[in-house]
Design an enzyme around this catalytic site. Structure first.
Site, PDB file in Angstrom:
ATOM      1  N   ASP A   1      17.223 -21.957 -18.990  1.00 28.47           N
ATOM      2  CA  ASP A   1      15.987 -21.949 -19.749  1.00 28.47           C
ATOM      3  C   ASP A   1      15.119 -23.112 -19.255  1.00 28.47           C
ATOM      4  OD1 ASP A   1      14.147 -21.343 -21.850  1.00 28.47           O
ATOM      5  OD2 ASP A   1      15.000 -22.982 -23.015  1.00 28.47           O
TER       6      ASP A   1
ATOM      7  N   ASP B   1      18.565 -23.964 -24.992  1.00 29.01           N
ATOM      8  CA  ASP B   1      18.580 -24.730 -26.239  1.00 29.01           C
ATOM      9  C   ASP B   1      18.029 -23.948 -27.418  1.00 29.01           C
ATOM     10  OD1 ASP B   1      15.933 -24.646 -25.519  1.00 29.01           O
ATOM     11  OD2 ASP B   1      15.533 -26.765 -25.926  1.00 29.01           O
TER      12      ASP B   1
ATOM     13  N   ASP C   1      18.320 -17.962 -26.584  1.00 26.25           N
ATOM     14  CA  ASP C   1      19.277 -18.056 -25.478  1.00 26.25           C
ATOM     15  C   ASP C   1      20.700 -17.696 -25.898  1.00 26.25           C
ATOM     16  OD1 ASP C   1      17.331 -19.137 -23.623  1.00 26.25           O
ATOM     17  OD2 ASP C   1      17.475 -21.012 -24.725  1.00 26.25           O
TER      18      ASP C   1
END
Length: 928
Positions: free
Chosen positions: A339, A649, A653
């Site tokens: 990410d 985070d 995700d």
């Protein structure tokens, strides 16, 4: 409001509530502006259930414990124990049973209880909410909210359910945990396209997101598992846990060994029955002895302990490992999918560039820490007294926002909207005197006009009363250019606005992935207040500010290290394509020059799975992605045999982190959902920690491979001794419990020496090993077979010599056990330098655990030989100096012979192409 009985069927919102008006949504859910009645809300709650995520059934402690015994080699031991119990050999049964139980308990205790990712998702839901029922506002438990409830949110609130906005006022929501976009989203009640992605549904509020500014009212359209967070929780629960490469390899090795054990046992029994005429009891005893000898029961414990030691090392490197196998899996990683927001970047908006009509200024420092300089094109600190163009711009930026930064125990944080926080930090770095200014009036930011304005009273010596008033405006560049007639000139005066030049500058900053804000001003002496209509024209354009969520300084170096180790890094983000591409270039994920191949969520939506599989390895940047898109990317990579590590985070995700071969979450800024779904949590939120974890994983795998090569000859030698005895028709040189003894003491003492071997030079310059590569390569198998024969022959010779010399069966068996122990100690030295010659003093240095393990082994062996209770349990007996000298001399012989065998194997291996990772490279030069 009374709901007609005919409308009391489940009141469901339309599939795209964001694409129709608020009134239409209210009618669809059988509600109204005054909300529901208490009676109707209770009826819907009873029918639809509480606004909570379902709690998945968790396996019992017993089931989780049994999972650690699901190994074919353990099954063989269980059969041996059952046969011992049937024959009434309770001492042997007890020893075998203890070994079986201990083997599973080690893994159970070390791994601990893996908490469900859904528990973290539940924590994201609001605890209470403001709801209008019976026409009156009140605070209720968010779990009792139902579809059709009218709710109210304001700055600081956590959204309690999925809500379609009815009204809003300067409403901004932090959706980074859900969408991955670092900038707070502007919200309004205006309809948007039906095919808009989650990040573009500006008329919707999503459960678990946080209101950062403004207020709003809306109608609940989804609760519990029907919300976006609930949908993600379903995705998490649906993902099958992938076996780690090591687990698959050890399972394959176990099956091979079990087949070999079965074949040899049948051959041995047939020979004993037909050739030597042994009775059933003798054959059963021999079969059990052979099975116990051949099964490397210490292997599961050895692997578990090696991984546990790796977990401790990882913790020292700020990586908390929730699942031990993940450490080794990281070592075989071929692709890291990361990410962007909060992982590769700081998730702290930072003003990076300031452009005026006079010059371009660079802002040093990152994040909310107000330390850094604003420098001119010559690299010198820009003095506001010398640069009035800069002074006016940063003053406007500092005065037109309501955010500020403050220092906590461990870091700086923003209180307010992140973008406004970046402007506050910019003003502080530049030294703007905002504290001496008094705000007289303000026009708050709204998504309809996209700017904020303040009427400010500044101290000055140029007026009789010592003050003057100005209007300051900050917002979208196009909106301010529409309202500006002039621009600030070099001398502090004004000049006609050159709109074309400004649009070119804005495009240049946008192309770099920066979010661009503009500032403008206008004198306002004699003005006591301002309204939106006062700002339609007459502004002086001051300049533009480029803001970005900056890359982590350490991430660039870590990505370069990953590339050098043969690991691809892919960015998967919910942010826009331009921003993602610019950050990817800066981090080194994408090339600095030339076109970058980047796919958006819309592109992925248009592809079927086969099309995605064809391109997935060539694309390193994915933008505007949803949780489903991330899942498809991970699956497509895994279909090519890639070992995928997924980092993130945000709650968006969590599904892909669960699906990946190893999931990595940020420990500081990561959501609870992500941390609970992950295998590894980074305590420092540092992407570079992943690279160090990969190195640790590679070291662990090397050490596991060395340990397996070291451990198996113990079982091979014992099995050969048993077979030889049956073929010769003589009494067994080793009893089953004696075999278990030597297996465990060597596995838990000598093997731990190899578990603590340091990483080899150049370990991060090797390509990742293939996921199909086995723990034992052909060269390693050659070493194992040779050592099995050498140690087995030495043990059989000791048994025969001591039996003939003393005529004491117990002395011969005890000496044979000692020979196995000393033979393994000698072979340990061979294994430390597996690819090079061990005829060097280096084999005795560099790992102090060698001497600790050797000393512990000898202490246990002395207890086995001389302690009366051990003599009773294991049928051992005290032996004399002759036996010790004989076994020690043969142990030296084992070391010498194995060094010769290693040299021959190396010579043969060098004539053929080297197997990838066949034996750890660099051992010949490694200072053990």
């Amino acid at each position: 409001m009374n709901i007609p009985e005919t409308d009391r069927s489940r009141a469901e919102a339309p599939a795209a509530s964001w694409a129709i008006t608020g009134g239409e949504v209210l009618r669809a859910v059988a509600s109204g502006p005054e909300g529901l009645t208490e009676g109707e809300s209770e009826s819907r709650l009873a029918r639809d259930g509480r606004n909570e995520l379902p709690t998945p059934p968790e396996p019992s402690v017993f089931k989780r414990l049994l999972a650690h015994y699901a190994d074919v080699l353990i099954y063989i031991l269980i059969v041996a124990a059952v046969l011992k119990a049937i024959r009434g050999d309770w001492v042997d049964f007890t020893v075998i049973a203890v070994v079986i139980v201990a083997t599973g308990l080690i893994g159970f205790i070390q791994e601990g209880r893996a908490a469900s990712a859904l528990a973290g998702l539940r924590k994201m839901q609001s605890l209470s909410a403001q709801v209008r029922r019976d026409g009156t506002w009140g605070v209720v438990d968010s779990a009792t909210i139902v579809v059709g409830d009218v709710v109210r949110v304001r700055s600081g609130d956590r959204v309690p359910a999925d809500v379609r906005l009815l009204t809003s006022g300067r409403l901004q929501v932090d959706e980074s945990a859900l969408t991955g976009e670092s900038v707070a989203a502007d919200k309004s009640d205006e309809i948007v396209a039906a095919d808009a992605g989650i990040g573009d549904r500006t008329s919707m509020l999503f459960s678990g997101t946080i209101v950062t500014a403004g207020n709003g009212e809306g109608v609940v359209v989804a609760t519990g598992r029907d919300t976006e967070i609930g949908r993600i929780s379903v995705l998490v629960s649906e993902q099958d846990q992938m076996d780690t490469p090591l687990a698959r390899q050890l399972a394959h090795l176990g099956k091979q060994l079990s087949i070999l054990i079965g074949v040899l046992a049948v051959v041995m029994l047939l020979i004993g029955w037909f050739v030597h005429g042994l009775d059933v009891d003798e054959l059963i005893s021999a079969a059990i002895g052979f099975a116990v000898a051949a099964v490397p029961e210490g292997l599961p414990a050895l692997v578990t302990i090696t991984l546990a030691l790796g977990v401790q090392q990882m913790a020292k490197r700020h990586a908390i490992t929730r699942k031990m196998e993940a450490v080794e899996t990281l070592g075989s990683t071929t692709t890291i999918c990361s990410d962007k927001t909060g992982t590769l970047t700081q998730n702290e908006m930072t003003a990076r560039t300031v452009v005026t009509a006079v010059s371009t200024y660079t802002v040093e420092g990152t994040g909310y820490d107000p330390v850094g300089r604003v420098v001119n094109s010559d690299g010198q600190t820009a003095d506001l007294a010398v640069h009035p163009d800069l002074s006016d711009l940063v003053l406007a930026a500092g005065l037109t926002n309501d955010a500020h930064v403050e220092q906590t125990e461990d870091r700086w944080r923003v209180v307010g909207v992140p973008t406004e926080g970046a402007l506050d930090v910019l003003a502080a770095k530049a030294g703007a005197a905002t504290g001496a200014v008094t705000r007289v009036g303000a026009v708050p930011f709204e998504s309809t006009h996209k700017f904020a304005a303040t009427l400010d009273e500044l101290p000055t010596g140029s007026t009789p009363d010592g003050v003057t008033r100005f209007v300051h405006v900050v917002g979208a560049p196009d909106r301010l250019l529409d309202r500006a007639d002039t621009e600030r000139s070099a001398d502090g005066g004004t000049a006609p606005l050159n709109r074309a030049a400004w649009e070119e500058r804005i495009d240049a900053l946008s192309a770099k992935g920066l979010r661009v804000l503009a500032a403008a001003t206008r004198p306002a002496d004699g003005v006591d207040n301002i309204v939106l209509g006062d700002l339609d024209g007459g502004l002086t354009f001051l300049g533009i500010i480029g803001i970005v969520d900056p890359p982590r300084p350490e991430a660039t170096a870590a990505i370069a290290e990953a590339h050098a180790a043969g690991i691809r890094v892919k960015m998967i983000t919910g942010d826009h394509r331009g921003t993602a591409t610019a950050i990817a270039r800066e981090l080194g994920i994408a090339p600095a020059e030339g076109e970058v191949l980047a796919l958006t969520g819309a592109d992925l939506q248009a592809m079927d799975d086969d099309e995605l599989r064809r391109v997935v390895r060539d694309v390193d940047v994915y933008a505007r992605t949803s949780p489903e898109h991330k899942l498809r990317i991970v699956r497509a990579l895994q279909s090519h045999g890639e070992v995928v590590a997924m980092t993130g985070d945000g709650v968006n995700d969590a599904p892909s982190i669960t699906l990946a071969d190893v999931g990595v979450a940020m420990g500081i800024k990561g959501t609870e959902a992500t941390k609970e779904a992950a295998d590894i949590v980074l305590a420092d939120d540092n992407f570079a920690t992943i690279e160090r974890a990969v190195e640790e994983g590679r070291r662990i795998y090397d050490n596991i491979r060395k340990s397996v090569v070291f451990l198996l000859p113990t079982n091979g030698a014992q099995a050969l001794v048993i077979i030889a005895a049956v073929l010769a028709g003589i009494a067994l040189p080793l009893s089953p419990v004696q075999i278990l003894w030597i297996n465990l003491v060597t596995a838990l003492t000598l093997s731990l020496t190899l578990a603590r071997e340091p990483a080899e030079p150049g370990i991060m310059r090797r390509m990742p090993r293939s996921a199909t590569e086995q723990v034992l390569s052909s060269r390693a198998i050659a070493v194992v077979l040779t050592a099995s024969v050498v140690i087995g022959v030495a043990t059989f010779v000791v048994y025969l010599l001591e039996r003939d010399r003393t005529g004491d069966y117990a002395v011969a068996q005890t000496s044979a056990v000692l020979m196995l122990a000393l033979g393994q100690l000698a072979f340990l030295l061979n294994c430390r330098l597996l690819n090079g010659s061990a005829f060097t003093v280096r084999v005795l240095t560099g790992n102090r655990n060698l001497w600790i393990s050797a000393g512990l082994l000898m202490a246990l062996q002395i207890m086995f030989t001389y302690a009366p209770f051990m003599n009773d349990w294991f049928d051992s007996t005290p032996i004399g100096f002759h036996s010790w000298a004989l076994t020690a001399g043969l142990a030296v012989g084992v070391f010498v012979v194995m060094e010769g065998a290693k040299a021959v194997i190396r010579r043969i291996g060098n004539r053929t192409p080297r197997e990838q990772g066949a034996l750890p490279a660099g051992n010949a030069t490694h200072r053990a």
